[in-house]
Design an enzyme around this catalytic site. Structure first.
Site, PDB file in Angstrom:
ATOM      1  N   SER A 163      29.784  42.803  39.477  1.00  0.00           N
ATOM      2  CA  SER A 163      29.315  42.005  40.611  1.00  0.00           C
ATOM      3  C   SER A 163      29.400  42.830  41.897  1.00  0.00           C
ATOM      4  O   SER A 163      28.771  43.878  41.998  1.00  0.00           O
ATOM      5  CB  SER A 163      30.120  40.703  40.703  1.00  0.00           C
ATOM      6  OG  SER A 163      29.553  39.829  41.660  1.00  0.00           O
ATOM      7  N   ASP A 264      21.493  34.144  35.678  1.00  0.00           N
ATOM      8  CA  ASP A 264      22.094  34.629  36.925  1.00  0.00           C
ATOM      9  C   ASP A 264      21.058  34.528  38.041  1.00  0.00           C
ATOM     10  O   ASP A 264      19.944  35.030  37.901  1.00  0.00           O
ATOM     11  CB  ASP A 264      22.520  36.088  36.743  1.00  0.00           C
ATOM     12  CG  ASP A 264      23.354  36.620  37.898  1.00  0.00           C
ATOM     13  OD1 ASP A 264      23.310  36.030  38.996  1.00  0.00           O
ATOM     14  OD2 ASP A 264      24.038  37.647  37.709  1.00  0.00           O
ATOM     15  N   HIS A 294      26.129  34.285  36.035  1.00  0.00           N
ATOM     16  CA  HIS A 294      26.898  35.284  36.770  1.00  0.00           C
ATOM     17  C   HIS A 294      28.388  35.034  36.554  1.00  0.00           C
ATOM     18  O   HIS A 294      28.902  33.960  36.830  1.00  0.00           O
ATOM     19  CB  HIS A 294      26.567  35.212  38.261  1.00  0.00           C
ATOM     20  CG  HIS A 294      27.021  36.417  39.024  1.00  0.00           C
ATOM     21  ND1 HIS A 294      26.288  37.581  39.081  1.00  0.00           N
ATOM     22  CD2 HIS A 294      28.145  36.664  39.745  1.00  0.00           C
ATOM     23  CE1 HIS A 294      26.914  38.473  39.809  1.00  0.00           C
ATOM     24  NE2 HIS A 294      28.058  37.941  40.223  1.00  0.00           N
TER      25      HIS A 294
END
Length: 315
Positions: A163, A264, A294
């Protein structure tokens, strides 16, 4: 989503001095230390990086190593949307512990500074400090860290981020040539669910605007807290696709593994990012699963195992 409060979603509040109060305290784990411990396949220890910046690293290695072992070094940058999480959090510690065991590697997990107390590019600077530290261990035979000096292969270093950590890994890789890293050599870059943004909304962002875990107002807020004051989401730290100089620098990246999931909100940006890398001549192994969201690997062990297997193949 006019009544949606991203601060409430994140369980944080903004203080008058610009700092955050973080109301969630995740369980933490301590490092094992140098001593062999029965039943532990991996040893770990904490090393100070910069005492003034209060940055440090947690280093992991397999417990049983021969004197001739030379393992790849994986430099890891954790997720947390720029504003939270730590390498000491049990959920992160267990993943890096498993990474060192199953990939048979030395893992250097970097405890970088958090926003908004420290805005970008502070996190990139901390990443470069970690790379400098690793480089210097092999040159000082007397005082170099023995785990890096005696067991690490500096010609097989990998930058691995998740991320926002993937954003850090990418930007660190772009900066690396300026530091003259030899003998340290980056053999590959692993970007899991990289966090990028932009002012213009993508189809996947609009489709998943009310995503349970990472809705658009939350993404907008963490970029507002992380970017330099006055910068918008088309700043190069957030949207590298808008910056021609960054795209040219990407030509030197070598091998990249990019991992993403179909649910995501960032999917379109991640795939555009992959296309940019390919256009620049970068060798990219793109692994996108149609199902998933995500951060799914933090709660779904099957997806976490799949990502680990991708990394094992790549390394």
């Amino acid at each position: 989503m006019s009544k949606f409060d991203p601060y409430e979603h994140l369980n944080v509040s903004l203080n008058r001095d610009g700092s955050l109060t973080r109301y969630i305290k995740l369980p933490t784990s301590t490092a094992t230390g140098d001593a062999q411990i029965a039943g532990h396949a991996v040893l770990s220890k904490d090393v100070t990086l910069d005492p003034d910046r209060k940055t440090w690293m947690r280093i992991y290695r397999p417990a049983k190593l021969s004197s001739s072992a030379r393992l790849p070094i994986i430099i890891y940058f954790h997720p947390g949307s720029w504003i939270m999480m730590s390498v000491a959090d049990t959920i992160i510690h267990e993943k890096t512990n498993r990474l060192a065991a199953e990939v048979s590697s030395i893992v250097v997990a970097v405890e970088f500074r958090l926003a908004p107390e420290h805005r970008l590019p502070a996190q990139y600077e901390d990443a470069m400090d970690a790379l400098h530290w690793i480089k210097n261990q092999s040159s000082d035979r007397a005082r170099g860290d023995p785990w890096i000096r005696d067991y690490g292969d500096l010609t097989r270093c990998y930058l691995y981020g998740v991320s926002c950590g993937a954003n850090i890994a990418f930007n660190a890789a772009l900066r690396l040539p300026d530091m003259r890293p030899q003998p340290l050599k980056i053999a590959g870059i692993i970007l899991s669910q990289p966090f990028f943004g932009g002012k213009k909304r993508t189809e996947s962002e609009l489709k998943h605007a009310t995503d349970e875990y990472f809705p658009l107002p939350v993404q907008d807020l963490v970029w507002e807290l992380a970017l330099p004051v006055g910068a918008d989401r088309d700043h190069r730290f957030c949207n590298p696709l808008r910056d021609e100089a960054m795209k040219k620098k990407a030509r030197n990246l070598g091998r990249c593994l990019v991992i993403g999931f179909g649910g995501d909100p960032l999917l379109d940006r991640q795939q555009e990012f992959v296309h940019m890398l390919v256009d620049q001549g970068v060798r990219v192994d793109a692994r996108f699963d149609d199902i998933g969201f995500h951060g799914i690997d933090l709660i779904d062990n099957r997806r976490a195992t799949a990502i680990l297997n991708f990394i094992k193949e790549f390394v």
